[in-house]
Scaffold this motif. Structure first.
Motif, PDB file in Angstrom:
ATOM      1  N   GLN A 127      36.848  34.155  47.516  1.00 21.70           N
ATOM      2  CA  GLN A 127      35.576  34.421  46.852  1.00 21.70           C
ATOM      3  C   GLN A 127      35.150  33.194  46.037  1.00 21.70           C
ATOM      4  O   GLN A 127      33.976  32.812  46.030  1.00 21.70           O
ATOM      5  CB  GLN A 127      35.700  35.641  45.936  1.00 21.70           C
ATOM      6  CG  GLN A 127      36.552  36.797  46.455  1.00 21.70           C
ATOM      7  CD  GLN A 127      36.219  37.242  47.857  1.00 21.70           C
ATOM      8  OE1 GLN A 127      35.059  37.500  48.162  1.00 21.70           O
ATOM      9  NE2 GLN A 127      37.225  37.346  48.724  1.00 21.70           N
ATOM     10  N   ILE A 185      31.729  30.805  46.408  1.00 20.63           N
ATOM     11  CA  ILE A 185      30.859  30.634  45.244  1.00 20.63           C
ATOM     12  C   ILE A 185      30.660  29.148  44.962  1.00 20.63           C
ATOM     13  O   ILE A 185      29.539  28.681  44.725  1.00 20.63           O
ATOM     14  CB  ILE A 185      31.457  31.343  44.013  1.00 20.63           C
ATOM     15  CG1 ILE A 185      31.323  32.864  44.154  1.00 20.63           C
ATOM     16  CG2 ILE A 185      30.773  30.875  42.718  1.00 20.63           C
ATOM     17  CD1 ILE A 185      32.045  33.652  43.078  1.00 20.63           C
ATOM     18  N   ALA A 191      25.903  33.971  45.090  1.00 27.13           N
ATOM     19  CA  ALA A 191      27.098  33.647  44.300  1.00 27.13           C
ATOM     20  C   ALA A 191      27.356  34.720  43.256  1.00 27.13           C
ATOM     21  O   ALA A 191      28.506  35.142  43.044  1.00 27.13           O
ATOM     22  CB  ALA A 191      26.937  32.278  43.643  1.00 27.13           C
ATOM     23  N   ILE A 242      28.703  37.860  44.957  1.00 24.63           N
ATOM     24  CA  ILE A 242      30.125  37.720  45.296  1.00 24.63           C
ATOM     25  C   ILE A 242      30.984  37.917  44.049  1.00 24.63           C
ATOM     26  O   ILE A 242      32.024  38.572  44.090  1.00 24.63           O
ATOM     27  CB  ILE A 242      30.385  36.351  45.949  1.00 24.63           C
ATOM     28  CG1 ILE A 242      29.680  36.260  47.298  1.00 24.63           C
ATOM     29  CG2 ILE A 242      31.891  36.117  46.128  1.00 24.63           C
ATOM     30  CD1 ILE A 242      29.671  34.865  47.896  1.00 24.63           C
ATOM     31  N   ALA A 243      30.558  37.345  42.931  1.00 19.32           N
ATOM     32  CA  ALA A 243      31.316  37.508  41.686  1.00 19.32           C
ATOM     33  C   ALA A 243      31.388  38.969  41.271  1.00 19.32           C
ATOM     34  O   ALA A 243      32.434  39.445  40.813  1.00 19.32           O
ATOM     35  CB  ALA A 243      30.675  36.669  40.578  1.00 19.32           C
ATOM     36  N   TYR A 250      40.041  30.807  41.742  1.00 16.44           N
ATOM     37  CA  TYR A 250      38.843  31.645  41.606  1.00 16.44           C
ATOM     38  C   TYR A 250      38.171  31.412  40.264  1.00 16.44           C
ATOM     39  O   TYR A 250      36.941  31.224  40.192  1.00 16.44           O
ATOM     40  CB  TYR A 250      39.204  33.118  41.757  1.00 16.44           C
ATOM     41  CG  TYR A 250      38.012  34.021  41.489  1.00 16.44           C
ATOM     42  CD1 TYR A 250      36.925  34.022  42.354  1.00 16.44           C
ATOM     43  CD2 TYR A 250      37.956  34.815  40.344  1.00 16.44           C
ATOM     44  CE1 TYR A 250      35.812  34.814  42.109  1.00 16.44           C
ATOM     45  CE2 TYR A 250      36.853  35.610  40.092  1.00 16.44           C
ATOM     46  CZ  TYR A 250      35.775  35.610  40.972  1.00 16.44           C
ATOM     47  OH  TYR A 250      34.674  36.376  40.719  1.00 16.44           O
ATOM     48  N   TYR A 275      36.008  28.181  39.959  1.00 17.25           N
ATOM     49  CA  TYR A 275      34.670  28.203  40.534  1.00 17.25           C
ATOM     50  C   TYR A 275      33.781  29.258  39.887  1.00 17.25           C
ATOM     51  O   TYR A 275      32.562  29.064  39.792  1.00 17.25           O
ATOM     52  CB  TYR A 275      34.763  28.372  42.056  1.00 17.25           C
ATOM     53  CG  TYR A 275      35.335  27.123  42.689  1.00 17.25           C
ATOM     54  CD1 TYR A 275      34.552  25.977  42.827  1.00 17.25           C
ATOM     55  CD2 TYR A 275      36.661  27.056  43.075  1.00 17.25           C
ATOM     56  CE1 TYR A 275      35.060  24.809  43.348  1.00 17.25           C
ATOM     57  CE2 TYR A 275      37.193  25.889  43.603  1.00 17.25           C
ATOM     58  CZ  TYR A 275      36.399  24.765  43.737  1.00 17.25           C
ATOM     59  OH  TYR A 275      36.927  23.603  44.255  1.00 17.25           O
ATOM     60  N   LEU A 276      34.383  30.341  39.414  1.00 17.69           N
ATOM     61  CA  LEU A 276      33.611  31.313  38.659  1.00 17.69           C
ATOM     62  C   LEU A 276      33.052  30.677  37.393  1.00 17.69           C
ATOM     63  O   LEU A 276      31.926  30.962  36.979  1.00 17.69           O
ATOM     64  CB  LEU A 276      34.492  32.516  38.297  1.00 17.69           C
ATOM     65  CG  LEU A 276      33.775  33.692  37.631  1.00 17.69           C
ATOM     66  CD1 LEU A 276      32.816  34.368  38.596  1.00 17.69           C
ATOM     67  CD2 LEU A 276      34.787  34.705  37.096  1.00 17.69           C
ATOM     68  N   LEU A 315      29.838  28.936  37.943  1.00 15.79           N
ATOM     69  CA  LEU A 315      28.729  29.885  37.992  1.00 15.79           C
ATOM     70  C   LEU A 315      28.341  30.328  36.585  1.00 15.79           C
ATOM     71  O   LEU A 315      27.153  30.405  36.246  1.00 15.79           O
ATOM     72  CB  LEU A 315      29.123  31.087  38.850  1.00 15.79           C
ATOM     73  CG  LEU A 315      28.107  32.214  38.972  1.00 15.79           C
ATOM     74  CD1 LEU A 315      26.785  31.714  39.532  1.00 15.79           C
ATOM     75  CD2 LEU A 315      28.669  33.336  39.843  1.00 15.79           C
TER      76      LEU A 315
END
Length: 337
Positions: free
Chosen positions: A210, A214, A233, A236-237, A267, A270-271, A274
């Protein structure tokens, strides 16, 4: 009230104290050291990433010295090259080294990234589409071999403005979204044709899949400014949080042994990107901060090590992968603070 930067520093220092092998010039896989230690190339890309996180937080050159030592040690331990059989492993390494170039502007890092990139592009399956997982299994195409390659392609384009890299990013990400994304929920599946039967591994559910999609969507958004990429994105989160933390009070669970120890840290990396995009993403920020608070309050053992569970201490054996995930979580939470 604790200072999160103090805990970042605590975990970074424990990384060096308990995992660094001065004789070998690289980090070892476990603490305590096991009788037989395999060479796990891709973990070291994330070690470099974590050390660069420490440098960006503090501007203390000790982190660059540590990262350079790990960089050199990995090159030597891998046979005086960063090239490898596994395409996804090379992609993680290229992404970490590209960040090293960003920080230092030293062209030796750029040269290694471009060398890796030329080899990585041979993963593309001309008959079936998508990037193969490894050189002796190109027909097995999975998200870990595709989304990080798209991130790399987009980042190379943003730095060096080579149109071909943009085209590669679009081609790879489009394949990943078309073939390994649930059209209803946005959840990212792991891979297809692993057993040569053309089937998707629907039961393989991992956080890092995921995260890297993203990440690829965010890189494309930086270039093309299409709100649809940002919206996907976020979708997906949201589905990731529901899938993984609904039964765990918002805390990302232990995903399994060995490589799985790195998944949730990746994860979170990259979260975090966002979360940094907009104040509108306050729930995403809250997710990262909640997990960081849990690790600080409940998951760090007496040696300053983070195990596979962020809500419980590991007193026996801690994997390098697990500890690196803990560092990523705290360093990303610091950035949001």
């Amino acid at each position: 009230m604790y200072k999160i930067e103090d805990y970042c520093e605590k975990l970074q220092d424990s990384l060096m104290e308990y995992f660094w092998d001065e004789k070998e010039g690289v980090f070892q896989n476990h603490y305590p050291l096991q009788e037989e230690e395999n060479w796990i190339y891709w973990w070291h890309a994330h070690a470099i990433d974590c050390l660069l996180d420490g440098y960006l937080r503090t501007k203390d050159k000790k982190y660059l010295i540590r990262a350079e030592a790990e960089y050199n040690g990995v090159f030597i331990r891998n046979g005086n090259t960063f090239l490898h059989n596994w395409y996804d492993d090379m992609e993680w390494t290229a992404l970490a080294i590209l960040r090293f170039f960003d920080v230092t502007q030293d062209n030796k890092y750029k040269d290694q990234v471009l060398l890796l990139w030329e080899d990585i592009k041979t993963a593309w399956n001309e008959d079936l589409g998508g990037m193969g997982w490894k050189k002796d299994q190109r027909d097995y195409r999975n998200t870990p071999a595709n989304a990080p390659a798209a991130i790399l392609a987009y980042r190379l384009y943003q730095r060096f403005l080579k149109k071909e890299d943009l085209e590669w990013g679009d081609k790879i990400l489009s394949w990943n979204l078309k073939n390994l994304t649930d059209p209803e929920t946005g959840f990212i599946w792991d891979g297809l044709n692993r057993l040569g039967d053309g089937k998707i591994d629907y039961e393989w559910k991992y956080t890092y899949n995921q995260g890297v999609v993203i990440g690829a969507l965010l890189e494309r958004y930086e270039i093309q400014k299409e709100n649809a990429d940002l919206e996907l994105a976020v979708k997906i989160a949201e589905v990731t949080k529901g899938e993984f933390t609904a039964a765990c009070n918002g805390i990302f669970p232990y995903e399994g042994v060995d490589d799985c120890g790195l998944f949730k840290g990746i994860y979170i990396r990259y979260l975090n990107l966002l979360a940094e995009k907009s104040e509108e993403h306050s729930e995403i920020k809250k997710t990262i901060q909640q997990n960081a608070s849990c690790l600080i309050e409940r998951g760090i053992n007496k040696n300053g090590l983070a195990g596979g569970h962020w809500d419980a201490q590991e007193e026996k054996c801690v994997d390098l992968a697990q500890h690196l995930s803990g560092i990523m979580l705290l360093e990303m939470a610091y950035r949001l603070s």
